[in-house]
Scaffold this motif. Structure first.
Motif, PDB file in Angstrom:
ATOM      1  N   PRO A  30       8.613  -7.349 -55.184  1.00  0.00           N
ATOM      2  CA  PRO A  30       8.089  -7.170 -53.779  1.00  0.00           C
ATOM      3  C   PRO A  30       8.865  -7.921 -52.789  1.00  0.00           C
ATOM      4  N   LEU A  31       9.024  -7.188 -51.507  1.00  0.00           N
ATOM      5  CA  LEU A  31       9.676  -7.933 -50.404  1.00  0.00           C
ATOM      6  C   LEU A  31       8.736  -9.020 -50.059  1.00  0.00           C
ATOM      7  N   ILE A  32       7.453  -8.585 -49.657  1.00  0.00           N
ATOM      8  CA  ILE A  32       6.281  -9.541 -49.246  1.00  0.00           C
ATOM      9  C   ILE A  32       5.404  -9.960 -50.289  1.00  0.00           C
ATOM     10  N   LYS A  33       5.606 -11.169 -50.649  1.00  0.00           N
ATOM     11  CA  LYS A  33       4.815 -11.663 -51.898  1.00  0.00           C
ATOM     12  C   LYS A  33       3.351 -12.154 -51.214  1.00  0.00           C
ATOM     13  N   THR A  34       2.390 -11.740 -52.105  1.00  0.00           N
ATOM     14  CA  THR A  34       1.026 -11.871 -51.786  1.00  0.00           C
ATOM     15  C   THR A  34       0.556 -12.082 -53.034  1.00  0.00           C
ATOM     16  N   ASP A  35      -0.686 -12.862 -53.057  1.00  0.00           N
ATOM     17  CA  ASP A  35      -1.781 -13.189 -54.143  1.00  0.00           C
ATOM     18  C   ASP A  35      -3.183 -12.549 -53.742  1.00  0.00           C
ATOM     19  N   GLU A  36      -4.068 -12.380 -54.766  1.00  0.00           N
ATOM     20  CA  GLU A  36      -5.152 -11.928 -54.418  1.00  0.00           C
ATOM     21  C   GLU A  36      -5.960 -12.716 -53.598  1.00  0.00           C
ATOM     22  N   THR A  37      -5.834 -13.840 -53.666  1.00  0.00           N
ATOM     23  CA  THR A  37      -6.890 -14.887 -52.773  1.00  0.00           C
ATOM     24  C   THR A  37      -6.399 -14.682 -51.114  1.00  0.00           C
ATOM     25  N   PHE A  38      -5.023 -14.638 -50.830  1.00  0.00           N
ATOM     26  CA  PHE A  38      -4.559 -14.245 -49.763  1.00  0.00           C
ATOM     27  C   PHE A  38      -5.043 -13.047 -49.179  1.00  0.00           C
ATOM     28  N   ILE A  39      -5.057 -12.022 -49.742  1.00  0.00           N
ATOM     29  CA  ILE A  39      -5.635 -10.697 -49.482  1.00  0.00           C
ATOM     30  C   ILE A  39      -6.947 -10.789 -49.139  1.00  0.00           C
ATOM     31  N   TYR A  40      -7.767 -11.260 -50.185  1.00  0.00           N
ATOM     32  CA  TYR A  40      -9.245 -11.417 -49.818  1.00  0.00           C
ATOM     33  C   TYR A  40      -9.508 -12.219 -48.654  1.00  0.00           C
ATOM     34  N   GLN A  41      -8.839 -13.650 -48.528  1.00  0.00           N
ATOM     35  CA  GLN A  41      -9.017 -14.271 -47.286  1.00  0.00           C
ATOM     36  C   GLN A  41      -8.720 -13.536 -46.090  1.00  0.00           C
ATOM     37  N   THR A  42      -7.566 -12.836 -45.950  1.00  0.00           N
ATOM     38  CA  THR A  42      -7.160 -12.101 -44.750  1.00  0.00           C
ATOM     39  C   THR A  42      -8.046 -10.916 -44.377  1.00  0.00           C
ATOM     40  N   LEU A  43      -8.629 -10.320 -45.302  1.00  0.00           N
ATOM     41  CA  LEU A  43      -9.474  -9.248 -45.023  1.00  0.00           C
ATOM     42  C   LEU A  43     -10.937  -9.887 -44.667  1.00  0.00           C
ATOM     43  N   SER A  44     -11.392 -10.855 -45.378  1.00  0.00           N
ATOM     44  CA  SER A  44     -12.434 -11.359 -44.892  1.00  0.00           C
ATOM     45  C   SER A  44     -12.522 -11.789 -43.371  1.00  0.00           C
ATOM     46  N   ASP A  45     -11.220 -12.469 -42.842  1.00  0.00           N
ATOM     47  CA  ASP A  45     -11.249 -13.052 -41.957  1.00  0.00           C
ATOM     48  C   ASP A  45     -11.121 -11.774 -40.752  1.00  0.00           C
ATOM     49  N   LEU A  46     -10.373 -10.747 -41.067  1.00  0.00           N
ATOM     50  CA  LEU A  46     -10.399  -9.584 -40.102  1.00  0.00           C
ATOM     51  C   LEU A  46     -11.883  -8.901 -39.880  1.00  0.00           C
ATOM     52  N   PHE A  47     -12.607  -8.989 -41.053  1.00  0.00           N
ATOM     53  CA  PHE A  47     -13.893  -8.305 -40.904  1.00  0.00           C
ATOM     54  C   PHE A  47     -14.673  -9.398 -40.032  1.00  0.00           C
ATOM     55  N   LEU A  48     -14.363 -10.533 -40.230  1.00  0.00           N
ATOM     56  CA  LEU A  48     -15.265 -11.464 -39.326  1.00  0.00           C
ATOM     57  C   LEU A  48     -15.051 -11.307 -37.861  1.00  0.00           C
ATOM     58  N   ILE A  52     -17.538  -9.976 -34.933  1.00  0.00           N
ATOM     59  CA  ILE A  52     -17.859 -10.804 -33.632  1.00  0.00           C
ATOM     60  C   ILE A  52     -17.250  -9.952 -32.384  1.00  0.00           C
ATOM     61  N   ALA A  53     -16.247  -9.481 -32.280  1.00  0.00           N
ATOM     62  CA  ALA A  53     -15.745  -8.442 -31.159  1.00  0.00           C
ATOM     63  C   ALA A  53     -16.703  -7.476 -31.097  1.00  0.00           C
ATOM     64  N   TRP A  54     -17.141  -6.520 -32.223  1.00  0.00           N
ATOM     65  CA  TRP A  54     -17.986  -5.657 -31.865  1.00  0.00           C
ATOM     66  C   TRP A  54     -19.407  -6.050 -31.411  1.00  0.00           C
ATOM     67  N   GLY A  55     -19.933  -7.124 -31.798  1.00  0.00           N
ATOM     68  CA  GLY A  55     -21.144  -7.601 -31.678  1.00  0.00           C
ATOM     69  C   GLY A  55     -21.269  -8.061 -30.127  1.00  0.00           C
ATOM     70  N   TYR A  56     -20.170  -8.547 -29.595  1.00  0.00           N
ATOM     71  CA  TYR A  56     -20.099  -9.203 -28.047  1.00  0.00           C
ATOM     72  C   TYR A  56     -19.849  -7.839 -27.352  1.00  0.00           C
ATOM     73  N   TRP A  57     -19.049  -6.888 -27.681  1.00  0.00           N
ATOM     74  CA  TRP A  57     -18.721  -5.982 -27.006  1.00  0.00           C
ATOM     75  C   TRP A  57     -20.013  -4.776 -26.766  1.00  0.00           C
ATOM     76  N   LYS A  58     -20.669  -4.990 -27.537  1.00  0.00           N
ATOM     77  CA  LYS A  58     -21.881  -3.820 -27.543  1.00  0.00           C
ATOM     78  C   LYS A  58     -22.951  -4.835 -26.705  1.00  0.00           C
TER      79      LYS A  58
END
Length: 66
Positions: A30-48, A52-58
């Motif tokens: 792979p050109l971009i090396k990732t592991d499961e922990t990094f992917i999980y944390q990134t997706l969790s951060d994006l969801f958070l 937050i943005a959706w709650g304040y927008w509404k």
């Protein structure tokens, strides 16, 4: 170069990088090396951040309007 063309080329470059990385990962290099922990944390951060943005927008009003 106009703005629409720049955006289209940027999306094309990102797509090509993703395709190349996917093909290389398929063959074990792979050109971009990732592991499961990094992917999980990134997706969790994006969801958070998104929730937050959706709650304040509404701007949920809980009081009655008179």
């Amino acid at each position: 170069m106009n703005k629409e063309l720049q955006l289209a080329l940027t999306r094309l470059v990102v797509l090509l990088i993703a395709l190349i990385n996917s093909a290389l990962a398929h063959y074990g290099k792979p050109l971009i090396k990732t592991d499961e922990t990094f992917i999980y944390q990134t997706l969790s951060d994006l969801f958070l951040i998104g929730s937050i943005a959706w709650g304040y927008w509404k701007n949920n009003n809980i009081t009655q309007k008179y």
